[in-house]
Write a protein that holds these residues in place. Sequence first.
Motif, PDB file in Angstrom:
ATOM      1  N   PRO A 240     -38.221   7.838 -35.082  1.00 10.64           N
ATOM      2  CA  PRO A 240     -37.724   8.711 -36.165  1.00 10.64           C
ATOM      3  C   PRO A 240     -38.220   8.252 -37.532  1.00 10.64           C
ATOM      4  O   PRO A 240     -38.315   7.049 -37.805  1.00 10.64           O
ATOM      5  N   LYS A 241     -38.545   9.207 -38.385  1.00  4.98           N
ATOM      6  CA  LYS A 241     -39.068   8.917 -39.712  1.00  4.98           C
ATOM      7  C   LYS A 241     -38.203   9.608 -40.757  1.00  4.98           C
ATOM      8  O   LYS A 241     -37.570  10.637 -40.482  1.00  4.98           O
ATOM      9  N   VAL A 242     -38.200   9.026 -41.948  1.00  2.00           N
ATOM     10  CA  VAL A 242     -37.463   9.648 -43.045  1.00  2.00           C
ATOM     11  C   VAL A 242     -38.114  10.970 -43.428  1.00  2.00           C
ATOM     12  O   VAL A 242     -37.460  12.001 -43.573  1.00  2.00           O
ATOM     13  N   ASN A 243     -39.448  10.953 -43.575  1.00  2.00           N
ATOM     14  CA  ASN A 243     -40.223  12.166 -43.838  1.00  2.00           C
ATOM     15  C   ASN A 243     -40.986  12.530 -42.571  1.00  2.00           C
ATOM     16  O   ASN A 243     -41.884  11.788 -42.143  1.00  2.00           O
ATOM     17  N   GLU A 244     -40.623  13.639 -41.966  1.00  2.00           N
ATOM     18  CA  GLU A 244     -41.197  14.019 -40.688  1.00  2.00           C
ATOM     19  C   GLU A 244     -42.664  14.420 -40.824  1.00  2.00           C
ATOM     20  O   GLU A 244     -43.120  14.868 -41.880  1.00  2.00           O
ATOM     21  N   ASN A 245     -43.385  14.273 -39.713  1.00  2.00           N
ATOM     22  CA  ASN A 245     -44.750  14.774 -39.649  1.00  2.00           C
ATOM     23  C   ASN A 245     -44.733  16.298 -39.523  1.00  2.00           C
ATOM     24  O   ASN A 245     -43.685  16.918 -39.305  1.00  2.00           O
ATOM     25  N   VAL A 246     -45.926  16.887 -39.651  1.00  2.00           N
ATOM     26  CA  VAL A 246     -46.045  18.325 -39.419  1.00  2.00           C
ATOM     27  C   VAL A 246     -45.741  18.602 -37.945  1.00  2.00           C
ATOM     28  O   VAL A 246     -46.248  17.912 -37.053  1.00  2.00           O
ATOM     29  N   LYS A 247     -44.918  19.591 -37.686  1.00  2.00           N
ATOM     30  CA  LYS A 247     -44.475  19.862 -36.318  1.00  2.00           C
ATOM     31  C   LYS A 247     -45.617  20.434 -35.487  1.00  2.00           C
ATOM     32  O   LYS A 247     -46.296  21.376 -35.889  1.00  2.00           O
ATOM     33  N   MET A 248     -45.784  19.853 -34.316  1.00  2.00           N
ATOM     34  CA  MET A 248     -46.802  20.299 -33.368  1.00  2.00           C
ATOM     35  C   MET A 248     -46.254  21.441 -32.538  1.00  2.00           C
ATOM     36  O   MET A 248     -45.083  21.441 -32.142  1.00  2.00           O
ATOM     37  N   ALA A 249     -47.102  22.449 -32.255  1.00  2.00           N
ATOM     38  CA  ALA A 249     -46.685  23.625 -31.489  1.00  2.00           C
ATOM     39  C   ALA A 249     -47.555  23.757 -30.243  1.00  2.00           C
ATOM     40  O   ALA A 249     -48.775  23.563 -30.303  1.00  2.00           O
ATOM     41  N   LEU A 250     -46.918  24.077 -29.137  1.00  2.00           N
ATOM     42  CA  LEU A 250     -47.604  24.320 -27.868  1.00  2.00           C
ATOM     43  C   LEU A 250     -47.555  25.806 -27.552  1.00  2.00           C
ATOM     44  O   LEU A 250     -46.489  26.435 -27.669  1.00  2.00           O
ATOM     45  N   PHE A 251     -48.695  26.365 -27.125  1.00  2.00           N
ATOM     46  CA  PHE A 251     -48.793  27.779 -26.767  1.00  2.00           C
ATOM     47  C   PHE A 251     -49.109  27.866 -25.276  1.00  2.00           C
ATOM     48  O   PHE A 251     -50.174  27.410 -24.837  1.00  2.00           O
ATOM     49  N   MET A 252     -48.186  28.459 -24.519  1.00  2.00           N
ATOM     50  CA  MET A 252     -48.272  28.500 -23.057  1.00  2.00           C
ATOM     51  C   MET A 252     -48.206  29.926 -22.548  1.00  2.00           C
ATOM     52  O   MET A 252     -47.683  30.821 -23.223  1.00  2.00           O
ATOM     53  N   LYS A 253     -48.705  30.079 -21.321  1.00  2.00           N
ATOM     54  CA  LYS A 253     -48.593  31.355 -20.609  1.00  2.00           C
ATOM     55  C   LYS A 253     -47.705  31.156 -19.396  1.00  2.00           C
ATOM     56  O   LYS A 253     -47.837  30.157 -18.668  1.00  2.00           O
ATOM     57  N   GLY A 254     -46.790  32.093 -19.192  1.00  2.00           N
ATOM     58  CA  GLY A 254     -45.895  32.019 -18.056  1.00  2.00           C
ATOM     59  C   GLY A 254     -46.583  32.403 -16.757  1.00  2.00           C
ATOM     60  O   GLY A 254     -47.812  32.579 -16.698  1.00  2.00           O
ATOM     61  N   PRO A 255     -45.798  32.547 -15.664  1.00  2.00           N
ATOM     62  CA  PRO A 255     -46.416  32.911 -14.375  1.00  2.00           C
ATOM     63  C   PRO A 255     -47.119  34.259 -14.412  1.00  2.00           C
ATOM     64  O   PRO A 255     -48.116  34.468 -13.731  1.00  2.00           O
ATOM     65  N   ARG A 256     -46.593  35.178 -15.226  1.00  2.00           N
ATOM     66  CA  ARG A 256     -47.231  36.477 -15.404  1.00  2.00           C
ATOM     67  C   ARG A 256     -47.197  36.837 -16.888  1.00  2.00           C
ATOM     68  O   ARG A 256     -46.184  36.613 -17.564  1.00  2.00           O
TER      69      ARG A 256
END
Length: 342
Positions: free
Chosen positions: A24-40
């Motif tokens: 944990p940090k006092v000043n957070e990093n830039v949030k990472m985002a994951l882009f996924m595809k579901g089963p369909r």
Amino acid sequence: MQRLSPKIKFGKHKREADWKKRQPKVNENVKMALFMKGPRSSNDTKSLLKELYLMKKPDSLSFSRKFTFRAFEDDTMMEKCSFRYDASLIMIASHTKRNPSSITLVRMFDHHVYDMIELGVRDYVPMKDFPVEKLELGAKPVFYFGGNEFESEERYKKLKNLLLDFYHGEVVTEFNLGLLEYVISVTSTPEGGHFCVYKIFLKKSGTSIPKVVLEEQGPRFSFSIGRHHFAPHELETQACRVPHQIKAANRKEKNVTFTPLGEKMGTVRKEMQDFGRISDRVRPMKALRKEKKGDLALGATASEWGSGVNSPAPKKARMDKRRPSRESGPSDGAFVPSSEML
């Protein structure tokens, strides 16, 4: 003689660096985002997911393979991917008979699902249909939310907060107006809302303030809010807690102002002065001193004596205490014959 080189343990150092990075940090990093595809997933949701991924770059990661989990039924795989890639945001494209052409926005806290909301996509228009110059990598957007629902309804409030979290980017104190390249406009409707992206052009206006022109660049789609899951109040309080280091840094200095020339002015506040006690410590003036011989009545102060209240009796004429001499006669002037005359 053969020289022995020290053995370097790359795995251990890498694990330590990765462990420190995840702390944990006092000043957070830039949030990472994951882009996924579901089963369909439909072609529209696949194309939309790719374009939203490009808008989030470079703080994003897209998977080409499909995942077999369903967001609202099993969150094990999402938590596993969140921990592995140190990501706190996930977007999933899916298509089912009950919920066709939908995308799900997921937010994590401590690598566990915090909240998520599902949007049904319709009337999708991709970027390639707009003859406008595409946005550059790492550009910061300007958000516009239109509609009273974003201030009154809980679902729209969470959607607004999620979109701002997705495309917030790095926190900066100063920026160049030329780097503001596009506007994300989200408006509410009775059926759901509209999502549009506009390109910003700064043109000459004859003054120091440029003329702002907006041209649509895509993507554009309409959405309807479907299933959602929000965090309980206890978890929300824990996630929104502000560290004491930030509170101390943002604490305003009291009783301090600055003049137009930049000079620092301070206001000093003291306790209320008791003038009765001050008169005991400071030697009073001669007119206010008390008489030593008790000529003033008991209990009468100098202020009462001067005002006529409890005033003492007028002073008597001073008596001459000196002993009269033999040559001097009586004070009343009577003639006394001497002994010789007798």
